[in-house]
Structure formats: C-alpha cells, structure tokens
Design a protein around this motif. Structure first.
Motif, PDB file in Angstrom:
ATOM      1  N   LEU A 155     -10.859 -18.960 -12.602  1.00  0.00           N
ATOM      2  CA  LEU A 155     -12.091 -18.162 -11.922  1.00  0.00           C
ATOM      3  C   LEU A 155     -13.730 -18.573 -11.553  1.00  0.00           C
ATOM      4  CD1 LEU A 155     -11.444 -15.061 -15.060  1.00  0.00           C
ATOM      5  CD2 LEU A 155     -10.993 -15.182 -12.876  1.00  0.00           C
ATOM      6  N   ILE A 159     -14.517 -18.071  -7.917  1.00  0.00           N
ATOM      7  CA  ILE A 159     -16.076 -17.509  -7.449  1.00  0.00           C
ATOM      8  C   ILE A 159     -17.406 -18.723  -6.921  1.00  0.00           C
ATOM      9  CG2 ILE A 159     -18.496 -17.653  -8.473  1.00  0.00           C
ATOM     10  CD1 ILE A 159     -17.822 -16.238 -11.106  1.00  0.00           C
ATOM     11  N   ALA A 191      -8.702 -12.166  -6.757  1.00  0.00           N
ATOM     12  CA  ALA A 191      -9.644 -11.474  -7.958  1.00  0.00           C
ATOM     13  C   ALA A 191      -8.775 -10.712  -8.155  1.00  0.00           C
ATOM     14  CB  ALA A 191     -10.873 -11.734  -7.554  1.00  0.00           C
ATOM     15  N   SER A 196     -15.717  -6.970 -14.695  1.00  0.00           N
ATOM     16  CA  SER A 196     -15.097  -8.469 -14.276  1.00  0.00           C
ATOM     17  C   SER A 196     -15.293  -8.511 -12.684  1.00  0.00           C
ATOM     18  CB  SER A 196     -13.753  -8.532 -14.254  1.00  0.00           C
ATOM     19  OG  SER A 196     -13.762  -8.617 -15.520  1.00  0.00           O
ATOM     20  N   LEU A 244     -18.095 -11.332 -11.181  1.00  0.00           N
ATOM     21  CA  LEU A 244     -18.557 -12.431 -10.773  1.00  0.00           C
ATOM     22  C   LEU A 244     -18.906 -11.886  -9.123  1.00  0.00           C
ATOM     23  CD1 LEU A 244     -14.450 -12.703  -8.543  1.00  0.00           C
ATOM     24  CD2 LEU A 244     -16.324 -12.164  -7.217  1.00  0.00           C
TER      25      LEU A 244
END
Length: 516
Positions: free
Chosen positions: A309, A313, A335, A352, A356
């Motif tokens: 993750l 990003i 994502a 989430s 993000l």
C-alpha cells in the motif's frame, strides 16, 4: 436513548464534548467518561453502552488497544475514533476493527453531529432487526417469514413442503428480491409503506408472487425466474416508478427450486444489497456480480501488506509529480481492488481511501504543491469521501481532485520525457528511486527506458542518480553537516555505502572533503 461512553485523556475535551453536542436531541445520552482505555473497560462493563468515542492516543491503554480488546471479547458496540493529523499512520490500523467514524481533532461539532446521526441509524437498524423476529404477520406472509429465518438443524423437508403447500406457496421456482430505500431512518417507515403498497398491488394482483415489509427492507418472493437482463430491468423499472424520486437498492438472490433453499437466496440478496457500493448503479443487482470483477479492475490477491500500500501511495504521488495523469485512475482502481479483496466493507474501503488520499495530500503539501490556503478545501473533500454511495463515483471524484495537483507534463516526446526524468530525479534523489518506477510512470519497459536514458545523457540511470546525490552531499558537507547525517539526507541508509560511493566519484572520503 443510546448510551455513550467518551474516552479521552484531555479533561477539557471530555467536558467540551459533553456540553457542546446536543446529545438528547440526537437520541444519545452520555453515560460516563474515562481518561484512558483501562478505566473505560470497567465502565463499559457496568454501563453496557452502544457507542464508544475514543481518542486514538492515550496513556495506559490507547483507543486502538481499547477497541481491539472489546472486539476480542466479542463486544459489537459502535466506535468513533478521534485523531490528530499526525496520527495518520497509527490510525490506519483502526480500519480492521470496523470503527463507525474517524474524526480529526479539533472536533468539528457539525461533523460530529452528522456522524452521530449515521451511527444512530446503524444502531437502531440492528435493534429493530433483533426485535422484528419477536412479532409479525400471519397466513401466507407468516409462512414466507418462516422461509426467511435460518432453517432448524435436521428440519424435516416433508413437513416444510406440507406447510408451504397449505399456504399455496408450493411453486416450481422461487426468486427472492430485497429492496432497501436510501433514506434517513426518520423517512424509512413512510417509504417502506409506500413501496409495500405499490408493489403489493402490482405483483400480487397479477399473481406474480408475494410482497412483505421486513424492516428495513421490502421483500419480494416471485414465482417466475428473472432470467435475462430484460426481465430484471422490467422489475427494476417497476420499483423505480413506485419509488419516484426516492433512491433505492434492489438485489436478487437468484432462482431456487426448493422452499428450503429460499433462505440461502435471501441471504445472498441481502449481501448483494450490502455490497451495492461495489456494484453498478441503476440496475437490479445480482449476488456475486460486482464492479470489481470487471476486466478494468486488476485481479489481485488479498494478502497485500502495508509495504504494498505504501508503494501504491508512492506511485500515485510520483505519477502526479511527473505529470503522468493517465496512470492515476488505474492506480486508484488497483487500490480499490486491494481494499476489497482484503474483505473490507463499504465503510472500511471509504476509510482506506481517506487515508490513502490524505497520505498523498501530505506528500504534495511537503513538496509545496499545495498552498496552505488550499487546505480548508482539502479537508472538506476528505470528509466528503464518506458521502458517496458507489465506488465508481468515489474513484471519479478522487481522480478529478488529485489531477488538480498534477504537474503539467507539457508536450510529449522522448526528449521531453528524459527532461521529465531528470527533473524528477532532482526533486526525489533522496528517496528510493528505481528505474522500474519511472518506467511504469512513463509506460516503457525498464530495459528500454534505461537504454533511452543512457543514449540521451551518456550515463546509466543509477550512475546519474549517484552523481546527483554526491553533488548534493558536497553541498551539505560544506554546510557543516556530519557524514552520517548527509548520508541519510541524500538517500543512503548505509553510511559505509555512502563512503564508498563518495570516494568512487570524488577520489577521497567525505571526511577528507569536509576537512581538506
């Protein structure tokens, strides 16, 4: 009234929440407060609240540990997390515990009130669902209600068929459809009644099935399969005509041929309603068919760790910084696929995406790509993430929002792309830059881009990056910084490795350069 326990180590904040929020008018009462998670556990055992509001950072036992303890003990009460922007990385862990809300300090009264209204609706729905089975209907509708509860273990199929035959429900096919109006709890009863009355007149008068109200849904049991898109669209249009301007979600659990299988179809239909966020809007939903199973979303495993993750990003941020706008939406869909395959529900996926997007915003702000005066609109956008009903709409809005901060790539062409690479290296030399990352941003294979870069600059990519770093190191050493500080500042985690690189390109050690 719904009982609330407030847990925060700041007495002024506890007092402020108690006095500034109109608890009673929102349907809540503050049963108690606590200064840390450990004290809260004892109070929770005594008061049995249905909502916990907790700061994520506290002494003795913090908010995250408190929620973890409650979930491990089997408690299912709703939880709202309070957090500062600095707690972003820490707060990400709260997703897996299913918190009902995430509010940034200082707490905005209007946002807290709006969150409390949403939580109240969830609590009341769960209450009514539990109470519903203690009451209700008779005759045909009662027998249908019996089909919608879990069958008893070792139940006699013959006895069930006899009961169904007496109720004139012994059909060759059964199709369950669940309808959920998208309205507030205050409007739900009136809306359900309107849908029930209209659908009952249409479906039962033409002997197409049975209609019942089973809070918070309207349920149709049809005696003809909805095979084919045309039949499903016809039913959806009929529901829409009765609903008028009211938005709704409708889903089928599929066709079954035995009364004993109706419950499973009902479960499937309810699950499809709950997964509507992940589906295509404006149609009758089908169990197991969601937006993320379409080819435009990558097929990923569910075991993506935090490193994956973080890399996502970084790639989103790099795409914006490099001006590669075409990469942003595919990365957002990647994502979405990761979040969904981690078995996150709608609320968790929204959280989430909040985290993000917030992470990318922080990186953009750190590189002066976002002006301080723009942060107010950024905050509004982040809080608005929770208001979207469908994933595709959310992705489109995040995509549009992020593109406002994308670097203008200018004209295309290999010369321009190499210039972009050089500019990018100059801005990000201290980070874990890799040729493969830039190749992905520019839609080239890694070997081809490496060769192209060498042809244009006369240097291999890694050599060029090293030289940029060493040049920056010389500037920092001249300013009096220590060798190990310089190494860390320019992207070398290992001081010995920095030492060898510096000596390779400068012919002397960093210390010798600093003190000739």
């Amino acid at each position: 009234m719904i009982k609330v326990v407030i847990v925060d180590d700041e007495p002024k904040l506890r007092q402020g929440l108690q006095t500034l929020i109109a608890w009673e008018s929102l349907g809540f009462t503050v049963a108690a407060t606590a200064g840390n998670g450990r004290d809260a556990l004892k109070i929770i055992g005594e008061e049995e609240p249905e909502l916990i509001i907790a700061d994520i950072r506290m002494p003795v036992m913090d908010g995250l540990q408190l929620i973890q303890h409650l979930r491990s003990a089997g408690h299912q009460m709703q939880c709202i997390i309070l957090s500062g922007y600095a707690d972003f990385e820490y707060a990400k862990q709260a997703i897996k515990y299913g918190v009902a809300g995430y509010l940034v300090k200082p707490v905005n009264i209007a946002e807290m009130s709006a969150t409390l209204k949403l939580v109240r609706g969830q609590i009341e729905e769960e209450r009514q669902r539990r109470d519903w089975y203690k009451t209700h209907v008779n005759n045909r509708e009662l027998n249908l209600q019996r089909l919608l509860i879990p069958p008893e273990k070792n139940a006699d199929p013959a006895k069930l068929r006899s009961m169904i035959r007496q109720a004139d429900l012994l059909w060759s096919h059964y199709e369950i459809v669940v309808i959920s109006p998208c309205v507030s709890e205050e409007e739900r009863s009136e809306c359900l009644n309107r849908l029930f009355t209209g659908l009952k007149q249409g479906i039962e008068l033409r002997n197409a099935g049975i209609v019942i109200e089973s809070y918070p849904y309207i349920i149709l049991l049809l005696n003809t399969p909805l095979h084919g898109r045309q039949l499903r669209d016809q039913l959806y249009d009929e529901i829409r005509c009765i609903a008028g301007e009211t938005r709704f979600i409708a889903a089928t659990g599929g066709t079954v041929t035995e009364p004993g299988h109706v419950y499973n179809a009902y479960v499937n239909a309810r699950q499809a309603v709950k997964q509507a966020f992940f589906s295509f809007n404006d149609r009758l939903l089908e169990a197991g068919r969601i937006l993320l199973s379409s080819p435009e979303f990558p097929c990923l495993s569910a075991d993506a760790d935090e490193k994956v993750l973080d890399d996502l990003i970084f790639r989103l941020y790099y795409s914006l910084d490099a001006g590669n706008k075409t990469m942003v939406m595919p990365l957002l869909k990647e994502a979405a696929a990761i979040f969904y395959r981690q078995e996150q529900e709608e609320k968790s996926v929204k959280q989430s995406f909040f985290f993000l997007t917030n992470a990318i915003i922080h990186r953009l702000a750190a590189s002066s790509r976002i002006e301080p005066k723009e942060m107010e609109s950024v905050t509004r956008f982040l809080n608005g993430i929770y208001q979207y009903d469908y994933l595709l709409d959310l992705l489109e809005e995040i995509h549009h929002f992020l593109l406002e901060f994308a670097e203008d790539a200018g004209s295309k062409g290999k010369e321009q792309e190499i210039k972009q690479m050089i500019d990018f290296i100059q801005r990000h030399y201290a980070e874990d830059l890799r040729l493969s990352t830039l190749a992905g941003l520019l839609n080239y294979s890694t070997p081809y881009l490496g060769q192209l870069f060498r042809n244009k600059t006369g240097e291999y990519f890694n050599t060029y990056l090293d030289k940029v770093r060493i040049q920056k190191a010389k500037e920092l050493l001249a300013q009096g910084m220590k060798v190990y500080e310089v190494a860390e500042q320019i992207g070398y985690a290992n001081v010995n490795y920095f030492f060898s690189k510096f000596k390779k390109y400068e012919g002397r050690s960093p210390s010798e350069y600093k003190n000739p």
